[in-house]
Design a protein around this motif. Sequence first.
Motif, PDB file in Angstrom:
ATOM      1  N   ARG A  90      17.249  60.296  24.080  1.00 15.94           N
ATOM      2  CA  ARG A  90      18.387  60.208  25.141  1.00 15.94           C
ATOM      3  C   ARG A  90      19.709  60.036  23.961  1.00 15.94           C
ATOM      4  NH1 ARG A  90      19.745  57.940  30.405  1.00 15.94           N
ATOM      5  NH2 ARG A  90      20.406  56.112  29.486  1.00 15.94           N
ATOM      6  N   GLN A  91      19.760  59.025  23.945  1.00 16.91           N
ATOM      7  CA  GLN A  91      21.228  58.880  22.385  1.00 16.91           C
ATOM      8  C   GLN A  91      21.674  59.544  21.730  1.00 16.91           C
ATOM      9  OE1 GLN A  91      23.400  56.765  23.730  1.00 16.91           O
ATOM     10  NE2 GLN A  91      25.035  56.421  22.096  1.00 16.91           N
ATOM     11  N   GLN A  94      22.589  63.380  22.401  1.00 16.98           N
ATOM     12  CA  GLN A  94      23.962  62.817  23.292  1.00 16.98           C
ATOM     13  C   GLN A  94      24.884  62.503  21.856  1.00 16.98           C
ATOM     14  OE1 GLN A  94      24.217  59.162  25.695  1.00 16.98           O
ATOM     15  NE2 GLN A  94      23.515  60.671  27.366  1.00 16.98           N
ATOM     16  N   PRO A  97      24.824  66.744  19.824  1.00 13.90           N
ATOM     17  CA  PRO A  97      24.670  67.566  21.151  1.00 13.90           C
ATOM     18  C   PRO A  97      23.402  68.803  20.830  1.00 13.90           C
ATOM     19  CG  PRO A  97      26.002  66.969  21.566  1.00 13.90           C
ATOM     20  CD  PRO A  97      26.692  66.510  20.064  1.00 13.90           C
TER      21      PRO A  97
END
Length: 401
Positions: A90-91, A94, A97
């Motif tokens: 997820r990091q 983020q 993108p």
Amino acid sequence: MSRTTLTASIVNTMLRPVSGGRKRPLEAWEKTVAEVEKSTGWSVAGEEQFIADLGFHLRCLADEKRLTPFGWQSGLQDAKARLENRLRIRQRIQEHPEIADERIADPVFVVGLPRTATTLAHKILAASDAHRGPLLWEMLRTDVPVDRAESEKTIKTIEAGARMMVRFAPSWEVIHPIRARQPEESMFILPHGTYHLALRAALPEYKQWLGERDCTADYVYLKRALQVLQYGREPKRWTLKYPAHLNDLDVIRKVFPDARFVWTHRDPTTVMGSVCSLMETSWSLYQGRPDLDQIGQVAIALLTESIERGRASRITLPGESIVDVPYHRLNSDPVNEVPKLYEALNAKWTEKDADNLENVLARPQRDRRHEYSLSRYGLTIQGVEDAFGDYTRLCGTLNTR
């Protein structure tokens, strides 16, 4: 054949004083989640369902009466590692993108009952320069390209863990050698699946939950992991393998619309004893004196359900999306059968692939020492044939054409 060693017994004795969290599994998990947040600096906000589902699995695991201290601690540490990797993926998305725009084109999923040459088929496909199978270390620590020293540190840690498992259960090196730098099963990314039952315990409540659960989110997560691994690297055709993908063919096609499946087939009566032996070895790591008859019943239930679900799904899938590979034909005549497999997948078979085939097919002599019998697990040939119905006859037809 030895199942577990004195080393495993000593470790269980040493872990007994610190395994009290098993009595309050959800509290132990909450504490572990907090430790992950603190050590990584990443918030778990937004991952409530993922965390709750892992917690449910841990509660089911803690309920197993035969579970050893090592069985509990390994389950808790596995859940912790999966949460850390989830947050890492997820990091990275983020931070970058554009990772979400990475196209996972025409992936190949190798499926079929365990011990039907799924590993062999996967190795053959992943060995091509145009293909790529996710390596074990990449699935345990999924990341964008990092400093070589950092990745080597991860690899050494995983290799040390694999050596420890062999010290606990030497037969693992015979049944399924684990190598950090080689392609492995995608169960190392998927947070849930029947592999928890095959590797640790029967977990009846968890099994029921799996049967009723929509696993789409798990495969969306698998796709994100592949996108992270593809980012900043040369795009290649992903080849993935996990026998129990057979349960989810329709979901896989929903998440990967152009996915192709290589389905290996072998007479279930020749498979079942080997599967039970693998389960006995694994269960022996996590349980005190596992029930062999229970292993037989769990194994036959998992495998027949997998075949039923796979056959039901293929009715709704395009015919060209599935390539059937008979086990005996692949093993007896790989020089002719492998190029046919590539052709069926619209993959290019090159002279380099032909030159490398012998190395890919090479198997160490120790593989031949894996011995087993159906009767040890309360099963009979007739009982297995009855359980699988006409699939046994189908395998016979495919393998004699």
